[in-house]
Motif scaffolding. Structure first.
Motif, PDB file in Angstrom:
ATOM      1  N   ARG A   1       0.956   8.702  14.435  1.00 42.69           N
ATOM      2  CA  ARG A   1       0.032   8.880  13.316  1.00 42.69           C
ATOM      3  C   ARG A   1      -0.080  10.340  12.880  1.00 42.69           C
ATOM      4  NH1 ARG A   1      -2.588   5.724  17.159  1.00 42.69           N
ATOM      5  NH2 ARG A   1      -2.535   3.487  16.684  1.00 42.69           N
ATOM      6  N   THR A   2       0.011  11.258  13.836  1.00 45.15           N
ATOM      7  CA  THR A   2      -0.103  12.688  13.559  1.00 45.15           C
ATOM      8  C   THR A   2       0.880  13.439  14.445  1.00 45.15           C
ATOM      9  OG1 THR A   2      -1.781  13.045  15.269  1.00 45.15           O
ATOM     10  CG2 THR A   2      -2.580  12.425  13.065  1.00 45.15           C
ATOM     11  N   LYS A   3       0.973  14.750  14.251  1.00 47.97           N
ATOM     12  CA  LYS A   3       1.835  15.559  15.116  1.00 47.97           C
ATOM     13  C   LYS A   3       1.374  15.484  16.570  1.00 47.97           C
ATOM     14  CE  LYS A   3       3.108  18.846  11.494  1.00 47.97           C
ATOM     15  NZ  LYS A   3       3.021  20.245  11.023  1.00 47.97           N
TER      16      LYS A   3
ATOM     17  N   ALA B   1      -9.864   0.269  -5.406  1.00 39.71           N
ATOM     18  CA  ALA B   1      -9.368   1.410  -4.644  1.00 39.71           C
ATOM     19  C   ALA B   1      -9.709   1.266  -3.167  1.00 39.71           C
ATOM     20  CB  ALA B   1      -9.957   2.703  -5.198  1.00 39.71           C
ATOM     21  N   VAL B   2     -10.937   0.820  -2.869  1.00 42.71           N
ATOM     22  CA  VAL B   2     -11.367   0.637  -1.476  1.00 42.71           C
ATOM     23  C   VAL B   2     -10.504  -0.416  -0.780  1.00 42.71           C
ATOM     24  CG1 VAL B   2     -13.235  -0.189   0.004  1.00 42.71           C
ATOM     25  CG2 VAL B   2     -13.724   1.411  -1.863  1.00 42.71           C
ATOM     26  N   MET B   3     -10.200  -1.505  -1.483  1.00 42.24           N
ATOM     27  CA  MET B   3      -9.361  -2.560  -0.903  1.00 42.24           C
ATOM     28  C   MET B   3      -7.975  -2.026  -0.545  1.00 42.24           C
ATOM     29  SD  MET B   3     -10.384  -5.779  -3.357  1.00 42.24           S
ATOM     30  CE  MET B   3      -9.145  -6.882  -2.671  1.00 42.24           C
ATOM     31  N   ALA B   4      -7.410  -1.225  -1.449  1.00 44.17           N
ATOM     32  CA  ALA B   4      -6.084  -0.651  -1.192  1.00 44.17           C
ATOM     33  C   ALA B   4      -6.126   0.286   0.006  1.00 44.17           C
ATOM     34  CB  ALA B   4      -5.589   0.093  -2.425  1.00 44.17           C
ATOM     35  N   ILE B   5      -7.182   1.101   0.087  1.00 39.53           N
ATOM     36  CA  ILE B   5      -7.316   2.046   1.201  1.00 39.53           C
ATOM     37  C   ILE B   5      -7.464   1.316   2.524  1.00 39.53           C
ATOM     38  CG2 ILE B   5      -8.827   3.799   2.208  1.00 39.53           C
ATOM     39  CD1 ILE B   5      -9.365   4.752  -0.689  1.00 39.53           C
ATOM     40  N   VAL B   6      -8.232   0.237   2.525  1.00 40.09           N
ATOM     41  CA  VAL B   6      -8.443  -0.534   3.758  1.00 40.09           C
ATOM     42  C   VAL B   6      -7.124  -1.111   4.270  1.00 40.09           C
ATOM     43  CG1 VAL B   6      -9.459  -2.652   4.701  1.00 40.09           C
ATOM     44  CG2 VAL B   6     -10.864  -1.085   3.354  1.00 40.09           C
ATOM     45  N   VAL B   7      -6.341  -1.662   3.359  1.00 38.09           N
ATOM     46  CA  VAL B   7      -5.058  -2.257   3.754  1.00 38.09           C
ATOM     47  C   VAL B   7      -4.124  -1.193   4.315  1.00 38.09           C
ATOM     48  CG1 VAL B   7      -2.985  -3.399   2.900  1.00 38.09           C
ATOM     49  CG2 VAL B   7      -5.232  -4.178   2.140  1.00 38.09           C
ATOM     50  N   VAL B   8      -4.038  -0.051   3.637  1.00 37.67           N
ATOM     51  CA  VAL B   8      -3.151   1.017   4.086  1.00 37.67           C
ATOM     52  C   VAL B   8      -3.626   1.606   5.414  1.00 37.67           C
ATOM     53  CG1 VAL B   8      -2.299   3.327   3.541  1.00 37.67           C
ATOM     54  CG2 VAL B   8      -2.361   1.586   1.770  1.00 37.67           C
ATOM     55  N   PHE B   9      -4.941   1.753   5.575  1.00 39.70           N
ATOM     56  CA  PHE B   9      -5.488   2.297   6.825  1.00 39.70           C
ATOM     57  C   PHE B   9      -5.174   1.369   8.001  1.00 39.70           C
ATOM     58  CE2 PHE B   9      -8.959   2.716   9.951  1.00 39.70           C
ATOM     59  CZ  PHE B   9      -8.809   4.051  10.278  1.00 39.70           C
ATOM     60  N   ALA B  10      -5.250   0.074   7.762  1.00 44.63           N
ATOM     61  CA  ALA B  10      -4.921  -0.883   8.828  1.00 44.63           C
ATOM     62  C   ALA B  10      -3.465  -0.723   9.262  1.00 44.63           C
ATOM     63  CB  ALA B  10      -5.181  -2.311   8.345  1.00 44.63           C
ATOM     64  N   GLN B  11      -2.566  -0.549   8.275  1.00 46.63           N
ATOM     65  CA  GLN B  11      -1.156  -0.323   8.595  1.00 46.63           C
ATOM     66  C   GLN B  11      -0.980   0.985   9.356  1.00 46.63           C
ATOM     67  OE1 GLN B  11       1.497  -1.967   8.516  1.00 46.63           O
ATOM     68  NE2 GLN B  11       3.218  -0.546   8.442  1.00 46.63           N
TER      69      GLN B  11
ATOM     70  N   ALA C   1       4.628   9.474   9.723  1.00 51.52           N
ATOM     71  CA  ALA C   1       3.330   8.880   9.397  1.00 51.52           C
ATOM     72  C   ALA C   1       3.322   8.388   7.954  1.00 51.52           C
ATOM     73  CB  ALA C   1       2.221   9.906   9.613  1.00 51.52           C
ATOM     74  N   VAL C   2       3.954   9.163   7.062  1.00 54.39           N
ATOM     75  CA  VAL C   2       4.029   8.763   5.659  1.00 54.39           C
ATOM     76  C   VAL C   2       4.817   7.466   5.520  1.00 54.39           C
ATOM     77  CG1 VAL C   2       4.889   9.415   3.382  1.00 54.39           C
ATOM     78  CG2 VAL C   2       3.805  11.130   4.832  1.00 54.39           C
ATOM     79  N   MET C   3       5.948   7.358   6.261  1.00 52.08           N
ATOM     80  CA  MET C   3       6.740   6.130   6.210  1.00 52.08           C
ATOM     81  C   MET C   3       5.931   4.935   6.690  1.00 52.08           C
ATOM     82  SD  MET C   3       9.682   6.379   4.824  1.00 52.08           S
ATOM     83  CE  MET C   3      10.340   4.811   5.409  1.00 52.08           C
ATOM     84  N   THR C   4       5.134   5.143   7.736  1.00 52.34           N
ATOM     85  CA  THR C   4       4.284   4.066   8.245  1.00 52.34           C
ATOM     86  C   THR C   4       3.313   3.600   7.171  1.00 52.34           C
ATOM     87  OG1 THR C   4       4.414   4.940  10.504  1.00 52.34           O
ATOM     88  CG2 THR C   4       2.603   3.433  10.027  1.00 52.34           C
ATOM     89  N   LEU C   5       2.768   4.557   6.413  1.00 51.97           N
ATOM     90  CA  LEU C   5       1.796   4.228   5.377  1.00 51.97           C
ATOM     91  C   LEU C   5       2.437   3.512   4.189  1.00 51.97           C
ATOM     92  CD1 LEU C   5      -0.331   7.502   5.224  1.00 51.97           C
ATOM     93  CD2 LEU C   5      -1.122   5.265   5.981  1.00 51.97           C
ATOM     94  N   ILE C   6       3.510   4.089   3.669  1.00 49.13           N
ATOM     95  CA  ILE C   6       4.038   3.571   2.405  1.00 49.13           C
ATOM     96  C   ILE C   6       4.806   2.266   2.572  1.00 49.13           C
ATOM     97  CG2 ILE C   6       4.154   5.878   1.420  1.00 49.13           C
ATOM     98  CD1 ILE C   6       7.164   5.831   1.795  1.00 49.13           C
ATOM     99  N   SER C   7       5.310   1.999   3.770  1.00 47.04           N
ATOM    100  CA  SER C   7       6.108   0.785   3.957  1.00 47.04           C
ATOM    101  C   SER C   7       5.293  -0.488   3.777  1.00 47.04           C
ATOM    102  CB  SER C   7       6.757   0.785   5.346  1.00 47.04           C
ATOM    103  OG  SER C   7       5.781   0.820   6.363  1.00 47.04           O
ATOM    104  N   VAL C   8       3.960  -0.360   3.841  1.00 44.94           N
ATOM    105  CA  VAL C   8       3.118  -1.544   3.695  1.00 44.94           C
ATOM    106  C   VAL C   8       2.993  -1.966   2.231  1.00 44.94           C
ATOM    107  CG1 VAL C   8       0.887  -0.381   3.405  1.00 44.94           C
ATOM    108  CG2 VAL C   8       0.964  -2.600   4.510  1.00 44.94           C
ATOM    109  N   VAL C   9       3.214  -1.043   1.284  1.00 49.23           N
ATOM    110  CA  VAL C   9       2.971  -1.347  -0.128  1.00 49.23           C
ATOM    111  C   VAL C   9       3.891  -2.452  -0.653  1.00 49.23           C
ATOM    112  CG1 VAL C   9       2.935  -0.415  -2.462  1.00 49.23           C
ATOM    113  CG2 VAL C   9       2.016   0.936  -0.568  1.00 49.23           C
ATOM    114  N   PRO C  10       5.220  -2.315  -0.531  1.00 48.21           N
ATOM    115  CA  PRO C  10       6.058  -3.424  -1.003  1.00 48.21           C
ATOM    116  C   PRO C  10       5.833  -4.714  -0.219  1.00 48.21           C
ATOM    117  CG  PRO C  10       7.388  -1.758   0.118  1.00 48.21           C
ATOM    118  CD  PRO C  10       6.031  -1.165  -0.076  1.00 48.21           C
ATOM    119  N   LEU C  11       5.445  -4.581   1.052  1.00 43.61           N
ATOM    120  CA  LEU C  11       5.186  -5.776   1.854  1.00 43.61           C
ATOM    121  C   LEU C  11       3.999  -6.556   1.307  1.00 43.61           C
ATOM    122  CD1 LEU C  11       5.947  -7.414   4.370  1.00 43.61           C
ATOM    123  CD2 LEU C  11       4.394  -5.957   5.695  1.00 43.61           C
TER     124      LEU C  11
END
Length: 323
Positions: free
Chosen positions: A115-117, A47-57, A154-164
């Motif tokens: 990243r935010t409003k 879980a930590v590895m996944a969070i780190v990758v997504v946070f970097a994106q 911001a959500v698009m920025t986060l989720i687009s990294v998963v398939p990549l």
């Protein structure tokens, strides 16, 4: 209209977060498979590895968009009309005023990211400034500011990294050791990539509908947004393929899918009754009760597109103009 809009916005948020949770579940499953076959790690580490990758994106995403599009931010003195429109729309949307930028490209489009409003940025290209009239541009800016209001960029920025990530893992197994473990990991990564890509595209299409509605709520005129979308399709259809390829990675942030513009032109002709190149208020009103047709190819392409079919989008704007 306000109560209906609130309900639809809630449904938008629900759909997006459900899809996001599923995407992170896919990423977690892929990392779990890899670490299990490599013989190390625990669920917490996965879980930590996944969070780190997504946070970097999440942190690097806006910088990547700026670099790809060559964005430069402009002051009120440099672009007074642009700033005035953004000021008004941001105030109507109840969000902090975003940074205003221009990308010096002939591709006619606009995009919002951040990243935010409070970190929102709204940018237009030189191509769109040369193509649209002032009210059409205002409606497009309302669309982009609605993305910031919904926080879906911001959500698009986060989720687009998963398939990549899944794609990188799949490719790495093709050039690594050809054992059974690598094969299983590769298959899992490929499945994750395909499912992840379809989910990202789904989220991207859903958010476009509600950004259109958001534009109308904060001051954009429905027929002006419809006319702008119509013009953008025609402007995008004439682009050089090399230009499109250069911005392929960020096209989900655009107002329309520039890669699919050529396929949408034939279907769009039915909306412009006098063929003057714009969608007038009367033409949009007629569209409310008009039966539109969409080719089979267009329906299939929509499933693989970052944006909804343009005829369907404009049809929904016609329904909004009656509220």
């Amino acid at each position: 209209m306000r109560q209906v809009y609130k309900l639809k916005r809630f449904l938008l948020t629900l759909r997006i977060w459900l899809a996001t949770a599923l995407l992170f579940g896919i990423l977690y499953a892929i990392i779990t498979v890899i670490c299990t076959y490599l013989g190390f790690g625990t669920p917490l580490i996965f879980a930590v590895m996944a969070i780190v990758v997504v946070f970097a994106q999440y942190m690097l995403g806006p910088v990547m968009v700026e670099k790809v599009m060559g964005v430069h931010y402009v002051s009120h003195h440099e672009a007074p009309n642009l700033h005035a429109m953004v000021d008004e729309l941001a105030m109507n949307a109840g969000i902090p005023k975003p940074k205003v930028g221009i990308a010096e490209t002939s591709i006619p489009n606009a995009f919002a990211f951040g990243r935010t409003k409070g970190d929102g940025r709204v940018c237009v290209t030189r191509g769109i400034l040369n193509l649209l009239d002032e009210e059409e541009l205002k409606a497009v800016l309302g669309h982009e500011i609605s993305h910031i209001r919904h926080n879906d960029m911001a959500v698009m920025t986060l989720i687009s990294v998963v398939p990549l990530i899944c794609y990188w893992i799949f490719i790495s197994t093709l050039f690594g050791d050809r054992d059974s473990d690598a094969g299983i990991i590769g298959i899992a990564a490929l499945v994750g990539y395909l499912l992840g890509q379809l989910l990202v595209l789904f989220v991207s299409r859903v958010r476009e509908y509600y950004a259109d509605e958001g534009s109308v709520e904060i001051g954009g005129k429905p027929h002006k947004l419809a006319s702008a979308l119509y013009k953008l399709v025609y402007g995008s259809a004439n682009l050089d393929k090399r230009q499109v390829k250069e911005v392929e990675g960020v096209k989900a942030f655009f107002v329309n899918d520039i890669s699919d513009a050529g396929n949408e032109i034939n279907d769009l002709r039915q909306l412009d009754s006098n063929m003057d190149g714009v969608i007038s208020e009367s033409e949009l009103a007629e569209l409310r009760n008009m039966k539109t047709s969409i080719g089979t190819g267009s329906k299939i392409m929509e499933l693989l597109s970052t944006h909804p079919n343009m005829v369907k989008r404009i049809k929904r704007l016609a329904e909004l103009s009656d509220t």
